[in-house]
Design a protein around this motif. Structure first.
Motif, PDB file in Angstrom:
ATOM      1  N   TRP A 129      20.867 -18.049  60.512  1.00 45.40           N
ATOM      2  CA  TRP A 129      21.244 -16.708  60.062  1.00 45.40           C
ATOM      3  C   TRP A 129      20.153 -15.692  60.417  1.00 45.40           C
ATOM      4  CZ3 TRP A 129      19.385 -13.498  55.995  1.00 45.40           C
ATOM      5  CH2 TRP A 129      20.197 -12.383  55.732  1.00 45.40           C
ATOM      6  N   LEU A 130      18.890 -16.066  60.209  1.00 43.57           N
ATOM      7  CA  LEU A 130      17.778 -15.174  60.567  1.00 43.57           C
ATOM      8  C   LEU A 130      17.704 -14.944  62.072  1.00 43.57           C
ATOM      9  CD1 LEU A 130      15.008 -16.445  58.121  1.00 43.57           C
ATOM     10  CD2 LEU A 130      16.188 -14.220  58.051  1.00 43.57           C
ATOM     11  N   ASP A 131      18.204 -15.899  62.844  1.00 40.87           N
ATOM     12  CA  ASP A 131      18.275 -15.754  64.305  1.00 40.87           C
ATOM     13  C   ASP A 131      19.490 -14.935  64.730  1.00 40.87           C
ATOM     14  OD1 ASP A 131      15.978 -17.038  65.015  1.00 40.87           O
ATOM     15  OD2 ASP A 131      16.938 -18.914  65.582  1.00 40.87           O
ATOM     16  N   GLU A 132      20.173 -14.365  63.739  1.00 41.56           N
ATOM     17  CA  GLU A 132      21.324 -13.483  63.956  1.00 41.56           C
ATOM     18  C   GLU A 132      22.486 -14.190  64.659  1.00 41.56           C
ATOM     19  OE1 GLU A 132      19.747  -9.978  65.868  1.00 41.56           O
ATOM     20  OE2 GLU A 132      18.691  -9.368  64.054  1.00 41.56           O
ATOM     21  N   LYS A 133      22.649 -15.475  64.348  1.00 39.25           N
ATOM     22  CA  LYS A 133      23.814 -16.196  64.851  1.00 39.25           C
ATOM     23  C   LYS A 133      25.021 -15.791  64.017  1.00 39.25           C
ATOM     24  CE  LYS A 133      21.608 -18.471  67.920  1.00 39.25           C
ATOM     25  NZ  LYS A 133      21.732 -17.989  69.285  1.00 39.25           N
ATOM     26  N   SER A 134      26.177 -15.720  64.642  1.00 38.74           N
ATOM     27  CA  SER A 134      27.401 -15.377  63.920  1.00 38.74           C
ATOM     28  C   SER A 134      27.812 -16.546  63.030  1.00 38.74           C
ATOM     29  CB  SER A 134      28.524 -15.059  64.911  1.00 38.74           C
ATOM     30  OG  SER A 134      28.939 -16.250  65.570  1.00 38.74           O
ATOM     31  N   SER A 140      29.827 -23.873  64.032  1.00 35.69           N
ATOM     32  CA  SER A 140      29.895 -24.821  65.135  1.00 35.69           C
ATOM     33  C   SER A 140      28.644 -25.694  65.205  1.00 35.69           C
ATOM     34  CB  SER A 140      30.094 -24.070  66.445  1.00 35.69           C
ATOM     35  OG  SER A 140      30.155 -24.949  67.521  1.00 35.69           O
ATOM     36  N   ILE A 141      27.485 -25.089  65.029  1.00 33.76           N
ATOM     37  CA  ILE A 141      26.219 -25.821  65.119  1.00 33.76           C
ATOM     38  C   ILE A 141      26.081 -26.825  63.976  1.00 33.76           C
ATOM     39  CG2 ILE A 141      23.700 -25.583  64.935  1.00 33.76           C
ATOM     40  CD1 ILE A 141      24.080 -22.863  66.468  1.00 33.76           C
ATOM     41  N   LEU A 142      26.415 -26.389  62.761  1.00 28.17           N
ATOM     42  CA  LEU A 142      26.208 -27.244  61.592  1.00 28.17           C
ATOM     43  C   LEU A 142      27.406 -28.120  61.246  1.00 28.17           C
ATOM     44  CD1 LEU A 142      24.249 -24.802  59.248  1.00 28.17           C
ATOM     45  CD2 LEU A 142      23.344 -26.586  60.757  1.00 28.17           C
ATOM     46  N   GLY A 143      28.539 -27.852  61.875  1.00 27.44           N
ATOM     47  CA  GLY A 143      29.714 -28.680  61.634  1.00 27.44           C
ATOM     48  C   GLY A 143      30.367 -28.446  60.281  1.00 27.44           C
ATOM     49  N   ILE A 144      30.304 -27.210  59.805  1.00 26.21           N
ATOM     50  CA  ILE A 144      30.972 -26.856  58.554  1.00 26.21           C
ATOM     51  C   ILE A 144      31.885 -25.664  58.822  1.00 26.21           C
ATOM     52  CG2 ILE A 144      29.130 -27.766  57.075  1.00 26.21           C
ATOM     53  CD1 ILE A 144      28.125 -24.896  56.687  1.00 26.21           C
ATOM     54  N   SER A 145      32.797 -25.392  57.883  1.00 24.99           N
ATOM     55  CA  SER A 145      33.726 -24.286  58.084  1.00 24.99           C
ATOM     56  C   SER A 145      33.014 -22.936  57.961  1.00 24.99           C
ATOM     57  CB  SER A 145      34.858 -24.351  57.055  1.00 24.99           C
ATOM     58  OG  SER A 145      34.361 -24.026  55.768  1.00 24.99           O
ATOM     59  N   LYS A 146      33.622 -21.924  58.528  1.00 33.85           N
ATOM     60  CA  LYS A 146      33.083 -20.566  58.462  1.00 33.85           C
ATOM     61  C   LYS A 146      32.983 -20.107  56.998  1.00 33.85           C
ATOM     62  CE  LYS A 146      34.090 -16.015  60.353  1.00 33.85           C
ATOM     63  NZ  LYS A 146      35.000 -15.250  61.199  1.00 33.85           N
ATOM     64  N   ALA A 147      33.991 -20.438  56.191  1.00 35.38           N
ATOM     65  CA  ALA A 147      33.964 -20.077  54.768  1.00 35.38           C
ATOM     66  C   ALA A 147      32.816 -20.783  54.055  1.00 35.38           C
ATOM     67  CB  ALA A 147      35.296 -20.431  54.117  1.00 35.38           C
ATOM     68  N   ASN A 148      32.572 -22.033  54.427  1.00 35.89           N
ATOM     69  CA  ASN A 148      31.466 -22.784  53.838  1.00 35.89           C
ATOM     70  C   ASN A 148      30.121 -22.171  54.238  1.00 35.89           C
ATOM     71  OD1 ASN A 148      30.119 -24.757  52.398  1.00 35.89           O
ATOM     72  ND2 ASN A 148      30.911 -26.462  53.596  1.00 35.89           N
ATOM     73  N   ALA A 150      29.551 -18.997  54.748  1.00 36.27           N
ATOM     74  CA  ALA A 150      29.381 -17.804  53.908  1.00 36.27           C
ATOM     75  C   ALA A 150      28.972 -18.184  52.489  1.00 36.27           C
ATOM     76  CB  ALA A 150      30.673 -16.992  53.889  1.00 36.27           C
ATOM     77  N   THR A 151      29.632 -19.170  51.922  1.00 37.22           N
ATOM     78  CA  THR A 151      29.334 -19.592  50.556  1.00 37.22           C
ATOM     79  C   THR A 151      27.928 -20.157  50.442  1.00 37.22           C
ATOM     80  OG1 THR A 151      31.661 -20.086  50.167  1.00 37.22           O
ATOM     81  CG2 THR A 151      30.070 -21.126  48.685  1.00 37.22           C
ATOM     82  N   ARG A 152      27.600 -21.076  51.337  1.00 42.23           N
ATOM     83  CA  ARG A 152      26.274 -21.709  51.281  1.00 42.23           C
ATOM     84  C   ARG A 152      25.169 -20.706  51.584  1.00 42.23           C
ATOM     85  NH1 ARG A 152      26.279 -27.998  52.273  1.00 42.23           N
ATOM     86  NH2 ARG A 152      24.101 -27.562  51.843  1.00 42.23           N
ATOM     87  N   LEU A 153      25.420 -19.792  52.496  1.00 42.53           N
ATOM     88  CA  LEU A 153      24.421 -18.780  52.833  1.00 42.53           C
ATOM     89  C   LEU A 153      24.147 -17.881  51.628  1.00 42.53           C
ATOM     90  CD1 LEU A 153      22.622 -17.882  55.103  1.00 42.53           C
ATOM     91  CD2 LEU A 153      24.473 -16.475  55.961  1.00 42.53           C
ATOM     92  N   HIS A 154      25.198 -17.505  50.909  1.00 42.90           N
ATOM     93  CA  HIS A 154      25.031 -16.701  49.698  1.00 42.90           C
ATOM     94  C   HIS A 154      24.146 -17.455  48.694  1.00 42.90           C
ATOM     95  CE1 HIS A 154      25.977 -13.965  46.455  1.00 42.90           C
ATOM     96  NE2 HIS A 154      26.268 -15.027  45.707  1.00 42.90           N
ATOM     97  N   ARG A 155      24.398 -18.745  48.514  1.00 40.43           N
ATOM     98  CA  ARG A 155      23.604 -19.556  47.579  1.00 40.43           C
ATOM     99  C   ARG A 155      22.158 -19.704  48.030  1.00 40.43           C
ATOM    100  NH1 ARG A 155      28.250 -24.101  46.886  1.00 40.43           N
ATOM    101  NH2 ARG A 155      29.611 -22.887  45.525  1.00 40.43           N
TER     102      ARG A 155
END
Length: 166
Positions: A129-134, A140-148, A150-155
């Motif tokens: 996220w700090l590297d400004e990846k979408s 795609s890199i971490l193998g989790i959903s886009k919604a996940n 957002a949720t995990r990043l918020h946490r």
């Protein structure tokens, strides 16, 4: 049968990737390095895995995504294999902090110190996220959903904020 030309092509592709993505690899290795997990060891492991994985790279994902995923997974695997090594405070000077005023530099150092306290997956998430990846790229890199993502990043941001206030 592997010909000399095929070996040279592979070596050339490896050298191009190593040069093009050296900063990405260094950043990931820096996040996971500590006194007991030297940056150089992690970097070397990533390079070895790029070399050995080069033949199996199918092009399903962008090369940058593959490199990020490989670097993160290599660092996490290295720590799992070497459980006695902590994921503690990074080695001094491991992060490339730009020359700015001293308060900004100290803030950046503090941020990296706080990131070093996170679990390996959260380190990867916040670093991307700090590297400004979408969110799509992170997903795609971490193998989790886009919604996940957002949720995990918020946490993770909330956890960093909490750690900073302690």
């Amino acid at each position: 049968m592997v010909t000399t030309k095929m070996k040279n092509d592979r070596q050339q592709r490896f050298l191009q990737l190593a040069d093009a993505y050296k900063d990405v690899i260094a950043k990931v290795c820096s996040v996971y390095s500590s006194d007991s997990a030297p940056f150089a060891d992690l970097y070397q492991e990533v390079m070895i895995n790029i070399w050995t994985g080069l033949e199996s790279y199918r092009g399903d994902a962008k090369v940058s995504t593959w490199i990020y995923r490989l670097a993160i997974n290599t660092c996490i695997t290295w720590h799992r294999r070497n459980r006695r090594h902590s994921l503690g405070v990074p080695v001094e000077g491991a992060f490339d902090i730009p020359d700015t005023d001293s308060s900004t530099t100290e803030s950046i150092r503090e941020l990296y110190r706080l990131i070093s306290l996170l679990d390996p997956f959260d380190k990867a998430l916040i670093t991307l996220w700090l590297d400004e990846k979408s969110y799509d790229e992170i997903s795609s890199i971490l193998g989790i959903s886009k919604a996940n993502v957002a949720t995990r990043l918020h946490r993770v941001r909330a956890r960093l904020s909490s750690l900073a206030n302690q």
